[in-house]
Design an enzyme around this catalytic site. Sequence first.
Site, mmCIF file in Angstrom:
data_model
loop_
_atom_site.group_PDB
_atom_site.id
_atom_site.type_symbol
_atom_site.label_atom_id
_atom_site.label_comp_id
_atom_site.label_asym_id
_atom_site.label_seq_id
_atom_site.Cartn_x
_atom_site.Cartn_y
_atom_site.Cartn_z
ATOM 1 N N ARG A 1 -0.085 -5.197 15.182
ATOM 2 C CA ARG A 1 -0.763 -3.945 14.814
ATOM 3 C C ARG A 1 -0.411 -3.568 13.371
ATOM 4 O O ARG A 1 0.737 -3.607 12.954
ATOM 5 C CB ARG A 1 -0.328 -2.830 15.763
ATOM 6 N N VAL A 2 -1.420 -3.185 12.608
ATOM 7 C CA VAL A 2 -1.211 -2.678 11.252
ATOM 8 C C VAL A 2 -1.902 -1.330 11.160
ATOM 9 O O VAL A 2 -3.030 -1.166 11.644
ATOM 10 C CB VAL A 2 -1.798 -3.650 10.198
ATOM 11 N N GLY A 3 -1.236 -0.368 10.558
ATOM 12 C CA GLY A 3 -1.828 0.962 10.420
ATOM 13 C C GLY A 3 -2.454 1.151 9.050
ATOM 14 O O GLY A 3 -2.962 0.210 8.432
ATOM 15 N N ASP A 4 -2.386 2.364 8.561
ATOM 16 C CA ASP A 4 -3.010 2.695 7.280
ATOM 17 C C ASP A 4 -2.122 2.389 6.078
ATOM 18 O O ASP A 4 -2.620 2.169 4.968
ATOM 19 C CB ASP A 4 -3.340 4.194 7.240
ATOM 20 N N THR B 1 6.707 7.698 7.593
ATOM 21 C CA THR B 1 6.350 6.818 6.477
ATOM 22 C C THR B 1 6.625 7.521 5.153
ATOM 23 O O THR B 1 6.355 8.710 5.018
ATOM 24 C CB THR B 1 4.837 6.512 6.559
ATOM 25 N N THR C 1 0.492 10.020 5.871
ATOM 26 C CA THR C 1 1.466 9.669 6.898
ATOM 27 C C THR C 1 0.919 10.140 8.232
ATOM 28 O O THR C 1 0.109 11.056 8.292
ATOM 29 C CB THR C 1 2.855 10.279 6.590
ATOM 30 N N GLY C 2 1.353 9.489 9.292
ATOM 31 C CA GLY C 2 0.872 9.866 10.618
ATOM 32 C C GLY C 2 0.119 8.726 11.277
ATOM 33 O O GLY C 2 0.300 7.558 10.929
ATOM 34 N N GLY D 1 -1.963 6.049 11.830
ATOM 35 C CA GLY D 1 -2.679 5.228 10.874
ATOM 36 C C GLY D 1 -4.104 4.899 11.271
ATOM 37 O O GLY D 1 -4.985 4.789 10.420
HETATM 38 N N1 ASP Z 1 1.028 5.807 9.059
HETATM 39 C C1 ASP Z 1 1.980 4.942 9.718
HETATM 40 C C2 ASP Z 1 1.238 3.934 10.550
HETATM 41 O O1 ASP Z 1 0.261 4.277 11.159
HETATM 42 C C3 ASP Z 1 2.913 5.646 10.609
HETATM 43 C C4 ASP Z 1 3.566 6.832 10.083
HETATM 44 O O2 ASP Z 1 3.226 7.398 9.056
HETATM 45 O O3 ASP Z 1 4.512 7.235 10.740
HETATM 46 O O4 ASP Z 1 1.693 2.819 10.626
#
Ligand code: ASP
Length: 327
Positions: free
Chosen positions: A215-218, A187, A238-239, A241
């Site tokens: 699905r929705v992340g952060d 991200t 990032t990472g 979520g």
């Molecule tokens: N943070 C993003 C999510 O969870 C994924 C990512 O950063 O790779 O959708």
Amino acid sequence: MHRRKFLKNSSIGTAGILSAPALVSCSEAPAANPVTTSPGPVVVCTWDFGNATEKAWGVLSTGGSALDAVEAGVRVEEADPGNQTVGYGGRPDRDGRVTLDACIMDPEGNCGSVMALEGYVHPISVARKVMEETPHVILVGEGAARFAAEQGFETQDLLTDASRAEWEQWKVEAQYKPVINIENHDTIGMLALDVNGNIAGACTTSGLAYKMQGRVGDSPVIGAGLYLDNAVGGATATGMGEEVVRTVGSFLIVELMRQGRTPQEACEEGVRRIMEKNKGRRDFQIGFLAINKAGETGAYCIHPGFSYRRFDGKGHRNIPSESALKS
Ligand code: ASP
């Protein structure tokens, strides 16, 4: 695969600045018109997206606003089919649909977000329109797509041949089960401080590869994937979520800076809280990036390999982040 890319040394920009493994990147350089009391301009972003900070720097160094800079910067990654975790060419969900999430925040605290947007390359620009043209903060799915069309954005098939082929392969190997994948988290979150001392931020992603539909992340969640207070500073993540949402990570980091922590200390505390909630679990990645009003930046991640790119008055460089689990 992308994580390996981050780990490789890179040098970008004109200043011949150091290159190193990084989960965040940033740029700084003298403004064309340096009549300012701001410590900026400065722009930073997650991972080693040098072309993105370069673009944002182009806006900032000619006196442009932090908001215009972050939008222009992250659009570079959204349009790049080679980046399979953002925008065009992003990896799809487990049904083969590329669904994009993005949010943006300006120095006045206004914000806009789109979630699960399909068929538009630049969710960040749609999010900005949500912020500027509607009384709302978030538009989702079909409603977001209809709004994008009304605003004149053009539709496009976002699933590239490369991402389709990988998805076909995944279906065979993973048997349609969504998985945690620490290698898929590129991200782009970007924070900028402009010549007037104003901070803005943007965050955009295709989310976790092969996620469940819906699905929705952060990343598009204000307070989780991105947050700023122009009196204090900004943060982005990032990472994985789900973990960032559970701790309202970016909001936490800005509040820690308000209480006197440096950006680095605040990012470390954000990661520490997540690790505490996940005792013994190590199968996911999280990285935080922060900036304060003095233009100081910090970054911290769980696993090594995260770096950030910074562009400021000294040039353009890739900065490795400290990590909690040094391996
Ligand atoms: N943070 C993003 C999510 O969870 C994924 C990512 O950063 O790779 O959708």
